[in-house]
Structures are given as structure tokens and as C-alpha cells.
Design an enzyme around this catalytic site. Structure first.
Site, short mmCIF file in Angstrom:
data_model
loop_
_atom_site.label_atom_id
_atom_site.label_comp_id
_atom_site.label_asym_id
_atom_site.label_seq_id
_atom_site.Cartn_x
_atom_site.Cartn_y
_atom_site.Cartn_z
N HIS A 160 0.82 -1.21 0.00
CA HIS A 160 0.00 0.00 0.00
C HIS A 160 0.85 1.26 0.00
CE1 HIS A 160 1.15 -0.31 4.24
NE2 HIS A 160 0.95 0.99 4.30
C1 UD1 Z 1 -1.87 5.45 5.77
C2 UD1 Z 1 -0.58 6.02 6.36
C3 UD1 Z 1 0.56 5.01 6.20
C4 UD1 Z 1 0.15 3.68 6.83
C5 UD1 Z 1 -1.18 3.21 6.24
C6 UD1 Z 1 -1.64 1.98 6.95
C7 UD1 Z 1 -0.18 8.45 6.25
C8 UD1 Z 1 0.54 9.51 5.54
N1 UD1 Z 1 -0.17 7.24 5.66
O1 UD1 Z 1 -1.66 5.25 4.37
O2 UD1 Z 1 1.71 5.48 6.86
O3 UD1 Z 1 1.15 2.73 6.54
O4 UD1 Z 1 -2.16 4.24 6.42
O5 UD1 Z 1 -2.54 1.23 6.20
O6 UD1 Z 1 -0.76 8.69 7.28
N2 UD1 Z 1 -9.20 4.52 1.66
C9 UD1 Z 1 -10.42 3.88 1.65
N3 UD1 Z 1 -10.95 3.52 2.85
C10 UD1 Z 1 -10.37 3.78 4.04
C11 UD1 Z 1 -9.15 4.44 4.03
C12 UD1 Z 1 -8.56 4.81 2.84
O7 UD1 Z 1 -10.99 3.62 0.59
O8 UD1 Z 1 -10.93 3.39 5.09
C13 UD1 Z 1 -8.56 4.87 0.36
C14 UD1 Z 1 -8.86 6.29 -0.09
O9 UD1 Z 1 -9.01 6.29 -1.48
C15 UD1 Z 1 -7.60 7.04 0.27
C16 UD1 Z 1 -6.52 5.97 0.09
O10 UD1 Z 1 -7.15 4.75 0.49
O11 UD1 Z 1 -7.37 8.15 -0.55
C17 UD1 Z 1 -5.28 6.21 0.93
O12 UD1 Z 1 -5.64 6.36 2.31
P1 UD1 Z 1 -4.75 7.26 3.30
O13 UD1 Z 1 -5.32 7.12 4.67
O14 UD1 Z 1 -4.57 8.62 2.77
O15 UD1 Z 1 -3.32 6.60 3.23
P2 UD1 Z 1 -2.87 5.09 3.38
O16 UD1 Z 1 -2.31 4.67 2.08
O17 UD1 Z 1 -3.96 4.28 3.96
N1 UDP Z 2 -3.31 -6.39 8.61
C1 UDP Z 2 -4.57 -6.94 8.83
N2 UDP Z 2 -5.33 -7.26 7.74
C2 UDP Z 2 -4.89 -7.09 6.47
C3 UDP Z 2 -3.60 -6.55 6.26
C4 UDP Z 2 -2.83 -6.21 7.36
O1 UDP Z 2 -4.98 -7.12 9.97
O2 UDP Z 2 -5.64 -7.40 5.53
C5 UDP Z 2 -2.51 -5.95 9.78
C6 UDP Z 2 -1.19 -6.62 9.96
O3 UDP Z 2 -1.32 -7.71 10.84
C7 UDP Z 2 -0.31 -5.52 10.56
C8 UDP Z 2 -0.96 -4.24 10.15
O4 UDP Z 2 -2.23 -4.59 9.60
O5 UDP Z 2 -0.33 -5.58 11.98
C9 UDP Z 2 -0.14 -3.49 9.15
O6 UDP Z 2 -0.85 -2.42 8.65
P1 UDP Z 2 -0.47 -1.71 7.31
O7 UDP Z 2 0.33 -2.61 6.47
O8 UDP Z 2 -1.75 -1.17 6.75
O9 UDP Z 2 0.37 -0.44 7.79
P2 UDP Z 2 1.92 -0.22 8.15
O10 UDP Z 2 2.31 -1.18 9.19
O11 UDP Z 2 2.70 -0.35 6.89
O12 UDP Z 2 1.94 1.19 8.61
#
Ligand code: UD1
Ligand code: UDP
Length: 441
Positions: free
Chosen positions: A209
């Protein structure tokens, strides 16, 4: 004492759950504020359920948006809540926009900040996470640091060792606490039950992601190129919403979804994911948390990045950085599959993230600081502090603690030859060079 926890995304809920639980077990007053950055049930509510923590007291529903807009909305909402609730300390975790917003608001209100998972560095300022974690560290009062390596990052940037607590990572607490529950329960998600994962071999669990991967068509295309050739594996891909949007935008989603050996499923709950990870032959990921979980659960990890703020996993031997280079990905996957001793070495890599008591260590330290009045943020009396720093070559058998007591000093850095080492209390510093501050009273 009142503790406020600010969180906003899936990994923050997972990693703060053990701390929220520990605070509540001790009967300490607490509030939890959700920024609403993650809002889909599969990215938020399901984790409160699986980790058995109460729903947040506040949700400011910021939703998705550009970094500036999202962070601005968060700051506005967080400020209102903190002004009303007046906590003694605000906890933020990791490196998301909630961490940035929470740290900025709390520091302007002169509320102490505890940064959970402090000190990590990728040294890549193009990553939003690197900016967020650095700002949080600059504004924090207490640093809850997973490893000595991360503590050295902070020491090298001039932070005081006094406020550093090497706690381990709460990801281990969560893993240890929930794996057995997950194993007893089995898979809950229908999509996973239908795949009959219990009887599957050669499982590769994939998550990605990270903006620098999934927002870049060339990188996604390379990674998919590798996945296409891995038809001897069962690839399970719980897809992050960001990644789904981007694959659809690039017109790559159907191509990947149509491959027989690739199973794309919605993001899955924590218990299902733990179980899936523990049954996997290997993990392919750009997730931070998953690099830590893989080494905790003895599963080899290949990380789809060119750097990592979790270098301990690489030096321990459980994680290899493969970037988005198709040939490098394929070569390493094949090696794990075909070279048993190589795979075993990765599986047996020692876990650098502690024994699963990070939450207890964190809350112990907060209680101590509160008891000693150290959560009160005041302007310093000692304005000449930077002139008190000195270096010294040590030529006697003496430990860090003994030196500090004898000299009424605090050792910041220890140089052993050309290596910086963390000044653990019992470290014998004979033959080493130290940088230290003398207390004035
Ligand atoms: C965010 C964090 C990242 C973390 C990740 C965990 C920041 C800058 N980034 O990235 O560090 O690793 O979360 O997963 O804070 N969206 C949905 N539903 C949701 C949430 C998001 O559809 O519930 C979609 C939206 O289109 C959104 C995109 O995902 O624009 C990205 O979401 P965003 O929260 O901006 O960043 P992440 O990639 O999730
Ligand atoms: N995770 C989960 N379901 C999923 C994918 C990830 O529960 O489908 C959990 C995983 O066990 C880990 C956390 O989400 O603890 C990691 O989150 P993510 O990769 O979104 O964010 P990051 O750690 O890179 O910030």
C-alpha cells in the site's frame, strides 16, 4: 492522571491496543480519539472488535484527502478535544498523519507527548511517514523506542537519553496475545474459508500500500510481472483500498485478479491475518508492521522497498529488501522455496522487538513520570545547557551507571572504536569515548 491516545489507521489501532488495554487494567483515566483517516469497516471497526478494545470516545471523521487538508482537519478536531479533556499526556504511535497532527497540536498546548515507536528512520524524506515521525520525535517528552538501534538514531540527533525507554514493540504483545485465540477460532472471513487455507501449501501472503510503490505504475507493473511467474505458489492478497484504487486506475486489477494462483480478497481482520501469516511460507510486503510480525512469527519476509526503517529485521536475517525489481523478487522467492537451509535461517532469525511486554514497560514509565511531576511542560531554567556537553576517553573499568552516579552526569553517546553503542546502564565503558552532560546541581 488522564492519558489521551490519538490514532487513525489500521496499524495504529493494532499497536496501541495493548497499551489501551494496559491503561484500562490499571484503572487510569483515558480517552481514545480516532481521526477517521481509515473509515471502512475492514480498515477500522473490525480491529476494535478483534483486539477487544472499546470503541473510541471521539471520532473526528477526517476521511481521505491530500496531506495538507487531512492534517489540517485533524489538527482542528484534535485541538477541540484536547482543550476539553485536558489530558496529562497524549500518546501517538508510529508515523501516520495522526502522529503529525497530534504531536503539533499537543506541543502547542504544552501537553506532554509520548511517542510510541519513536526513533525509527528510513532517512528518506520523500516518504510522508519519515516527515511525520521526525516531527513527532522533535516535539515529544517521552520516547518509547522498540530497539537500541532506533534509540541510537535519536541519540545521534541530539535527543536526551533521559527520556528514552527501550520498551520493545507492542506489535509483539498483540501477536502473542492473539495468535492462540486466532488458532482456536480458525478463519472467520468467508473469502478465506472458501479458499480452504488450512489445507493449502506454499502460501505467499502479499500486502502492499506504500505510496512510493502503488502510486507508481512502473513499480506496480514490475511487481505484478513477478507475481505472474510465481504460479507454483498460492498467493493470498488482502488488498488495501489505496492499492485497489490505483490498480483499477492503471487498468491492472482484472489482469491480476484473473490469475489462477492469485487470490485477491478484501482487507481482513486482525485474527484472520495473524493466522494467515503464521501459515505462510513467506511474506511479500511493503508494510512496516508486517516486517515486524513476520520475524515475530518466524516467517521469512521479502520487503518490496529499497530502504527500511526496520533494519534490525534485515541484520537479524529474517527480512530481505527486494525493491520492486522483478528479477530480485523472483530470485529470492525461489531461494526460500528451494533452499531449505536458507529458508530455515530466515525463519530462525532472532526477534529484535522484545518479549511482548512493551505495553507494560510503556505504562510503567508514564506512571513514573507522572508521579515525579515530569509531565509538566515548562520553560527550562538551565539556559546554558549546550555549553555543559563534554567528551571524554575512559581508561578504567566503570559502567555507565557508575560513571553517571560518580560524576553527577548523563552519558548521551558512547563510541566504541568507530561504532556508536547505546549507553545501557551496565555497559562497561573502559576504552571507549563518551559524550556527556554534567548536571549543575
Ligand atoms: C496510511 C498512512 C501510512 C500507513 C497506512 C496503513 C499516512 C501519511 N499514511 O496510508 O503510513 O502505513 O495508512 O494502512 O498517514 N481509503 C479507503 N478507505 C479507508 C481508508 C482509505 O478507501 O478506510 C482509500 C482512499 O481512497 C484514500 C486511500 O485509500 O485516498 C489512501 O488512504 P490514506 O489514509 O490517505 O493513506 P494510506 O495509504 O492508507
Ligand atoms: N493487517 C490486517 N489485515 C490485512 C492486512 C494487514 O490485519 O488485511 C494488519 C497486519 O497484521 C499488521 C498491520 O495490519 O499488523 C499493518 O498495517 P499496514 O500494512 O496497513 O500499515 P503499516 O504497518 O505499513 O503502517
Amino acid at each position: 492522571m488522564k492519558i489521551a491516545t490519538i490514532l487513525g489507521t489500521r496499524p495504529e489501532i493494532i499497536k496501541m491496543a495493548p497499551i489501551i488495554d494496559e491503561i484500562s487494567k490499571r484503572g487510569i483515566d483515558q480517552i481514545v480519539l480516532h481521526t477517521g483517516q481509515h473509515y471502512d469497516k475492514e480498515m477500522s471497526d473490525n480491529f476494535f472488535r478483534d483486539l477487544e478494545i472499546p470503541a473510541p470516545n471521539y471520532n473526528i471523521h477526517v476521511g481521505s484527502g491530500t496531506h495538507g487538508k487531512q492534517t489540517g482537519l485533524m489538527m482542528n478536531g484534535i485541538e477541540e478535544v484536547l482543550l476539553k479533556e485536558k489530558p496529562d499526556i497524549v500518546l501517538v504511535q508510529g508515523d501516520t498523519n495522526a502522529v503529525l497532527a497530534g504531536a503539533l497540536v499537543a506541543s502547542k498546548l504544552h501537553i506532554a507527548i509520548g511517542h510510541v515507536e519513536a526513533g525509527l528512520r528510513s532517512f528518506d524524506m520523500t516518504m510522508p511517514e519519515e516527515v511525520n515521525r521526525r516531527v513527532a520525535d522533535v516535539t515529544s517528552t517521552m520516547y518509547f523506542i522498540p530497539t537500541e538501534k532506533s534509540a541510537i538514531n535519536l541519540l545521534a540527533e541530539g535527543f536526551s537519553r533521559k527520556n528514552m525507554f527501550i520498551t520493545g514493540n507492542t506489535v509483539v504483545d498483540a501477536c502473542f496475545r492473539h495468535l492462540e485465540i486466532a488458532q482456536k477460532r480458525g478463519f472467520e472471513e468467508e473469502s478465506l474459508r472458501n479458499l480452504d487455507i488450512e489445507n493449502m501449501n506454499n502460501i505467499l501472503t502479499l500486502t502492499m500500500h506504500r505510496a512510493e510503490n502503488v502510486d507508481v505504475e512502473e513499480r506496480v507493473t514490475n511487481i505484478i510481472g513477478a507475481l505472474k511467474e510465481l504460479s507454483n505458489l498460492n498467493i493470498i492478497f488482502p488488498i488495501h483500498p489505496r492499492t485497489k484504487h490505483m490498480l483499477e486506475n492503471f487498468g491492472l486489477f482484472d489482469e491480476l485478479n484473473n490469475l489462477d494462483h492469485v487470490n485477491i480478497v478484501k482487507p481482513i481482520g486482525y485474527l484472520d491475518f495473524l493466522l494467515l501469516t503464521s501459515k505462510s511460507t513467506l511474506i511479500l510486503t511493503d508494510s512496516g508492521g508486517l516486517q515486524e510480525e513476520a520475524i515475530t512469527l518466524d516467517v521469512p519476509a521479502l520487503t518490496l522497498r529499497y530502504n527500511t526503517e526496520r533494519p534490525e529485521t534485515v541484520t537479524a536475517g529474517g527480512n530481505i529488501l527486494v525493491g520492486s525489481d522483478k528479477d530480485v523478487i523472483l530470485k529470492n522467492v525461489m531461494k526460500i522455496l528451494n533452499d531449505e537451509s536458507f529458508a530455515n535461517k530466515m525463519k530462525n532469525a532472532p526477534n529484535p522487538y522484545g518479549q511482548g511486554n512493551a505495553a507494560k514497560n510503556t505504562v510503567d514509565a508514564i506512571c513514573r513520570y507522572y508521579g515525579d511531576g515530569l509531565l509538566d511542560i515548562e520553560a527550562p531554567d538551565e539556559v546554558m545547557i549546550s555549553f555543559n556537553r563534554k567528551m571524554l576517553s575512559i581508561n578504567e573499568d566503570i559502567s555507565v551507571k557508575e560513571f553517571e552516579e560518580k560524576e553527577n552526569a548523563l552519558i548521551h553517546l558512547v563510541f566504541d572504536g568507530d561504532k556508536i553503542v547505546f549507553p545501557r546502564d551496565n555497559l562497561n565503558i573502559n576504552g571507549m569515548i563518551i559524550a556527556y552532560d554534567k548536571y549543575q546541581n
